[in-house]
Enzyme design. Sequence first.
Site, mmCIF file in Angstrom:
data_model
loop_
_atom_site.group_PDB
_atom_site.id
_atom_site.type_symbol
_atom_site.label_atom_id
_atom_site.label_comp_id
_atom_site.label_asym_id
_atom_site.label_seq_id
_atom_site.Cartn_x
_atom_site.Cartn_y
_atom_site.Cartn_z
ATOM 1 N N LYS D 116 1.026 -13.898 2.534
ATOM 2 C CA LYS D 116 0.727 -14.030 1.111
ATOM 3 C C LYS D 116 1.087 -15.402 0.567
ATOM 4 O O LYS D 116 0.479 -15.867 -0.394
ATOM 5 C CB LYS D 116 1.440 -12.940 0.318
ATOM 6 C CG LYS D 116 0.985 -11.554 0.768
ATOM 7 C CD LYS D 116 0.877 -10.590 -0.382
ATOM 8 C CE LYS D 116 0.429 -9.235 0.137
ATOM 9 N NZ LYS D 116 1.521 -8.514 0.803
ATOM 10 N N GLU D 200 7.510 -13.093 -6.986
ATOM 11 C CA GLU D 200 6.490 -13.491 -7.948
ATOM 12 C C GLU D 200 6.930 -13.050 -9.335
ATOM 13 O O GLU D 200 7.711 -12.107 -9.475
ATOM 14 C CB GLU D 200 5.173 -12.749 -7.654
ATOM 15 C CG GLU D 200 4.264 -13.442 -6.695
ATOM 16 C CD GLU D 200 2.966 -12.657 -6.510
ATOM 17 O OE1 GLU D 200 2.314 -12.920 -5.511
ATOM 18 O OE2 GLU D 200 2.647 -11.785 -7.358
ATOM 19 N N HIS D 235 2.575 2.776 -5.895
ATOM 20 C CA HIS D 235 1.791 1.605 -5.502
ATOM 21 C C HIS D 235 0.597 1.946 -4.636
ATOM 22 O O HIS D 235 0.038 1.091 -3.964
ATOM 23 C CB HIS D 235 2.671 0.559 -4.802
ATOM 24 C CG HIS D 235 3.738 0.012 -5.703
ATOM 25 N ND1 HIS D 235 3.480 -0.925 -6.664
ATOM 26 C CD2 HIS D 235 5.050 0.320 -5.827
ATOM 27 C CE1 HIS D 235 4.591 -1.198 -7.324
ATOM 28 N NE2 HIS D 235 5.562 -0.452 -6.844
ATOM 29 N N ARG D 292 -10.774 -6.732 4.734
ATOM 30 C CA ARG D 292 -11.296 -5.548 5.416
ATOM 31 C C ARG D 292 -12.225 -4.809 4.456
ATOM 32 O O ARG D 292 -12.343 -5.153 3.288
ATOM 33 C CB ARG D 292 -10.128 -4.615 5.766
ATOM 34 C CG ARG D 292 -9.343 -4.227 4.524
ATOM 35 C CD ARG D 292 -8.545 -2.965 4.635
ATOM 36 N NE ARG D 292 -8.166 -2.505 3.332
ATOM 37 C CZ ARG D 292 -7.021 -2.797 2.717
ATOM 38 N NH1 ARG D 292 -6.112 -3.548 3.299
ATOM 39 N NH2 ARG D 292 -6.787 -2.344 1.509
#
Lengths: 174, 174, 495, 495
Positions: D116, D200, D235, D292
Site C-alpha cells: 500500500k 493514514e 470491515h 482482481r
Amino acid sequence: MDYNLIINDKNIPVNVDLEGEDRFVVSIGEKMITVGFGRIGDHLLCLEVNGKKVNTYIADTAEGRAIFFNGKTYLVSDADALNQSGSRRSGGGKTIDEVTPPMPAVVVAVKVKEGDAVKKGQGVVVVSAMKMETTLFAPFDGTVTKVNVQAGNKVMPGDILVDIEKQEEGASPE
Amino acid sequence: MDYNLIINDKNIPVNVDLEGEDRFVVSIGEKMITVGFGRIGDHLLCLEVNGKKVNTYIADTAEGRAIFFNGKTYLVSDADALNQSGSRRSGGGKTIDEVTPPMPAVVVAVKVKEGDAVKKGQGVVVVSAMKMETTLFAPFDGTVTKVNVQAGNKVMPGDILVDIEKQEEGASPE
Amino acid sequence: MIKKILIANRGEIACRIMNTCKEMGIESVAVYSDVDQKALHVLMADYAYCIGTSEPSQSYLNIEKILDVAKQSGADAIHPGYGFLAENAAFAARCEEEDVIFIGPSSKVISELGDKTIARQIMIKGGVPVTPGMMQAESDPKIMAREADRIGYPVLIKAAAGGGGKGMRIVKHPEEIHAACAAASSEAASAFGNGAIYLEKYIEKPRHVEFQILADSHGNVIHLLERECSIQRRHQKIIEETPSPAVTPALREQMGNAAVAAAKASGYVNAGTVEFLLDSEGHFYFLEVNTRLQVEHPITEMVTGIDIVRRQIEIASGKSLSLKQEDIAGRGHAIECRVYAEDPEKDFFPSPGKIVFLKEPSGPGIRNDCGVYTDVEVPVDYDPIISKLIVHAENREKAILKMIKALSEYVILGVKTPVPFLMDVLKSEAFADGETYTDFIAKHFEKWSPGEGDIDTALIAFVAGELSVKGNHQFQSSSANDALSPWKTLGNWRL
Amino acid sequence: MIKKILIANRGEIACRIMNTCKEMGIESVAVYSDVDQKALHVLMADYAYCIGTSEPSQSYLNIEKILDVAKQSGADAIHPGYGFLAENAAFAARCEEEDVIFIGPSSKVISELGDKTIARQIMIKGGVPVTPGMMQAESDPKIMAREADRIGYPVLIKAAAGGGGKGMRIVKHPEEIHAACAAASSEAASAFGNGAIYLEKYIEKPRHVEFQILADSHGNVIHLLERECSIQRRHQKIIEETPSPAVTPALREQMGNAAVAAAKASGYVNAGTVEFLLDSEGHFYFLEVNTRLQVEHPITEMVTGIDIVRRQIEIASGKSLSLKQEDIAGRGHAIECRVYAEDPEKDFFPSPGKIVFLKEPSGPGIRNDCGVYTDVEVPVDYDPIISKLIVHAENREKAILKMIKALSEYVILGVKTPVPFLMDVLKSEAFADGETYTDFIAKHFEKWSPGEGDIDTALIAFVAGELSVKGNHQFQSSSANDALSPWKTLGNWRL
C-alpha cells in the site's frame, strides 16, 4: 455385466466391467470406454467419459429412462427387463400396429364401427389434445374387431382405441 | 391432539382439531385459527391461515424443524418427543451449562486442565471456524473434572469439550 | 392505488404478473380450474379460488364467476394476462359495469381493434400504412372472389375476430378462392364464435415486426422499440428478438411513430402492441393491434430496463407515464424462446404429462418465466407452454451464444420439449445471418430431425444409473480418500 | 485465443467464471480440495482435479500443484477469482515463468499495488488524491507514534500487505498507539505472513466508493462507473449498490478520471477496482487498488450491461477493448447482498453445515451468483459465502423493493444466514435515505435482533408438517373434487 439396451429404436448390447465403486469400463460395439461416475441426489449423475466430465440428469418415465445432457433428452430402456416384465411395448423396430393416441387426449370422433373393413392409412379415430386435433390411422389393411372408446372419452398413450385384425397377405414374416 | 412445542426458547401448548384431510383448527393460547394445508414434495407446505395463503418450507435439522416463510427461518421442536427420546438438549430456557462449540470448529487452545477451579465467564477453550476464532467460557463457577479435547481436534456442536462440576451455592432450583 | 389484483389467467403469465404485484406490495388473487389445484400460479398467489372444471368455458373463460371472485376477495382490479379473456371486449365491459378496474384498454377499444376491418379503418384515418385489402368482412364467396381479383393474387384470408393464425389461408390462384373462404370461415366460426372473414394482399417474404406501446389515461403515448417475431411455426411465434436485424434507426423512428399514431388514433390506454408486416424493401404495413400484454414482452423489458406489467398497473391506477420517448433507449440484445410441452420429433404435437424433473437455467442475463415445477402435471386442457426462456447480452452474437448455453442446461424430464430444435435453429447460419423472414422454419427447418446425438454417453448414463441405484451408491465425504474418485485424481498429490 | 481455463478458486466465483467460459466455448478446469469433492464448482467444470487436503496451503494456495494441473490438463490460462491467490504476485510471476496466461495484471503491478505504501507513491506521482499518511511501512512503535502526531489523530493503522480489514485499527488517542500497533502488526503477520504496517489519516463518516476499471494491453483504459460499498460489518462489505446515492454526475466524472489515471499510473492491464474514501464534503482519497475481479462486480454488470469476466478473458488474450468511455452508460440501479452461512443472532458467527434445502429466488431483474446446492456441505474450512444476490431495477426505490422480495423468497435450510438482518437493513429508513456511511451498521443496527416473528404460523407449519408426514399426505389430482380443498373453494361453483 451384460446389458441389452434400447435407444432410438435400436437394440445395442453393452458390456460393463466394474472397476471399483465409482468406475467401470464399458464396451459398446468395438469401443471400450472408461467411465467414472457419482450420483448427486435423485436425478443428477456426474460422469467422466474418456476423461471429460458430463452432467447427466435422469428420471424414469413411462417411455423408458429419460436421460438429459447438453440440451438433448434420450430415452433408454433395458430390453431384458422389458422382456421379463412382459411389457406390451415393442422395444426395437418402429412398427406401429396399434391405434393408440401419442399423448393423453380426448376422443372427438370414432369413424369406424365393429365389422368395418379398413385400409391402411384410413382415419379411424380423431382425438384432441391442447386444442389441436389429430387423426389416428389404421396401421394396416384389416377388419375392425372391437371399438373400445366413444366420443368424449379421455384416453392415454397405450390405450388401444380400436382393435383391428390384420388382413392376410401371404406369409410375410414381418 | 395436543402438542407441546418449543420455539424461540419458549414452550407453547398447541391444541389441534382435525377437520378433514387437509384442514384443522388450532388453538394457541386464546387464539383459534382455521388452517388449510397441502404438501408439495418433501419441503413445501402450503398453508392457508385465516384465509390467507402462505408457503412454508420445512426441513428437519439437528436443532429442530427449520420452517421458513417470508424471509425468516424458525426452529420448532416437539417438547414431548424430545423428552421421550431422552434428548440431552434442554428444550426451553436458555441455560447454557455445557462447554460446547456453537458450530463445527477446530480447537485452537485449551486454557484449563483437570482439577482447575474456574470462575463463571472465564475462557476455557478457544476454537476456530472459517478463519474466525472464538472463546468458549465457563458457564458457572466450578471445578474442571475432565478435559475431553486437545488443540487440533475437530469438534461439533453438542460435543462436551470440558466437564465442569458446578460449585455449591445454596439450593437454587434453577 | 390498486391494492389487490385478481389474475384471470394461469401458467407462466399469471406467475410473472404476481411477481410484479409482490414487489409493488399488491396482493394477488388466483383463480383456477380443478385440474390446476397444484399449479404454480395457485401456489404463488396470496389467495386462490377454484372456479370450475378444466373446460375453459367453465373456469378461465367464465366471466361471471371471475367477477364474483373479484368481489368476494375484495380485488379492486383484474389482470387478464394473454389469451383467455385478455382481448374479450365483453369481459372488459362487465368489469367496467361492476366497477372493477380492468388492466388493459377500454372495452370500446378492445372491441374496435378486435374487429380487424374496423381496426384497418381507424388506422387509415390515423395515417398508419395498411396492406391493400377489404374494408369490411364478407361471407358471400362471389364478392370475395371479386375483391381478390381487385387486390391481386396472392391474397390472404383472415378472420375478422381473433388471431393466432386460426382461420388464416393464403390463396394463390383464383380457382382456390371459394373452397378456401368456406374452410377459413368455418374454422373462424369454431375458434372465435364468429365466421366473418376478409381479404388482404399477401406480402411475400415479409418479416413480422411489432412495436410495444405504453399509453396513459392523460394522453401520453410512447413506444418501447420493436420486437422481431418472424420465426413462426403454424403462424405461432416461437423465437422473438429485439432489436430486429432488419430495422435501421431511421426505419425504427418511422415505424415507432406509426405505432404511436396507431395508439392515438384508436384512443388506446394501457400497454399494447402494434404489429406490422415489413417487406424486403423496408415498406411496412399495419397488421393488427394486440390489446393485451404480449407473450414476448420480456425481451422488451430486458433491453429497455422497464417493467411493463408495473407500468400497466400504474396506468390502470390512473398514474401519469413518467417516461418520455427520449428516455427510451434499447441496450444490448434480447432473445426469447418459447418452451412448450410438445414433441419436436412428432411434428410438435403437444406432450402433456407430469414434469418428473425440472432444472431451470440460470446465470447472468438469463431469465426464465416459468409456470411449472418438478412433480406438477402439464394438463391436457390448455396451451402447453412451460416457460419462456429469455436472454440478454451485449449484442446479438453474444445473446445467441448465451441462449444456446441456457437451452443446453434446461432440464425438463417427463414431457417432450422443442429444446433440441430451438438449439439447432439458434446454431444455424441462417439465424446468425438474421434471415428471419416468416418463412424461416419452412425454408430452413422443414425436414428437421434431431439426429442420433451422443448415444454412447446416454447408454453409459443408463448403466451408471443402474449401478448407483442397485448399490445405493452415493458420494460420501469419506470416499474423498478412496483411490477411486469419480474425478480425475493426481494420485501422488493425495495427502 | 484462450481455449481452456483453469479456475484456481472455489465457490460462487468459480461457478460464475465457468458460466462465461461456457458461453465463450472455452473449457474449464476445476481444482478442489478433498472436502470439496462434491462442491458445485467441481460439478460444473469440464475437468476437475483434486489437489490436496482442505487446509488452503495444501490446495487452493498451493501454487506448484495448481501449475502442475494447468500443464497436465492443457489449460492455457488461469483465472484466480478473488481471495486465495488472486492478488498473489508470486503466483502471477510463476504463471509468467511457466508461460500460462494469468488472467489479471502482471506480477509487477500486483506486487507494487499490493504494497500500500508503494501504491500511494504511484498514485501521488499519477496525480491521484491520497489520504495524508505515511509513505513507508514501519515497525518501530516510536516512529509510528511520531507519525501519528504529525498526521493528527484519529489515525488508521493498516497492514501494508493484504486487506479485508485484517490488521486494521482506528486509534483516537496517543496513549493507545503502542498497543494498537503491536496488535495490528501481529494480526497482519498471521494473516498475510507480513507484519508491516503504516498509518493514514482516519477519515470520519466516510463513504467507501470504488470504480471498476478495464485496461487492455494496448493502452486503452476505461472505467465502468462506481460502486457504493459503505455498508460493512467488521470491515467486510455486506451490501453494495450502484450508482452511489452520494455521487453526482460531476463527481462521477472527477472520480472516474482519477480511477483511470490510477490505472494508467500503475501500468494496469485487465479488470481492476480503484477504491476511494469519499468524505461528506465530496473530497475523495485513494484507498487502494484491488488487482482482481471484485466480489461485487455483478452490480456493475447489471447497470452497464457488460460481462466483466468476458472482458477479462478477452484482455488476457491480447484483444483490444472495443469499448470507449463514451460507450459506458449506467442504466437503472443494482444492489447486491452477500449471503453467508452465518448466524445473525449469534454475532454473525459462521454457521457451516449441510444445506438441507435450497430454493433460490428468481424472476425479472434477479440474479443469484450461487456456489451451493441442496444436500451439499458448506465446509468449515473456507470463507462461508453461499451466494451473492443481485437485483436490478429502474431506480433505487424499485431495486430496494425487488431485493426485499427476493430475500423474502430465498429459502436456505440447514445453515443460518443473515437474510432476516439484510431484509431489516433494506427496509430501514436510513437505507432508503441513502445514509450509507461506513458506520452505517454500527450506528443503525448495532443492537439488531430478529424479533419474535410470526410464531403462530411457524407453529401451524410444524403441526401441518407432522400431519402430512404421518398421513403421508399429498395432494392428489382426485382430491380436487373433495369438499375440503386447501384453497378457498366457492362451494356452489363446484361442478
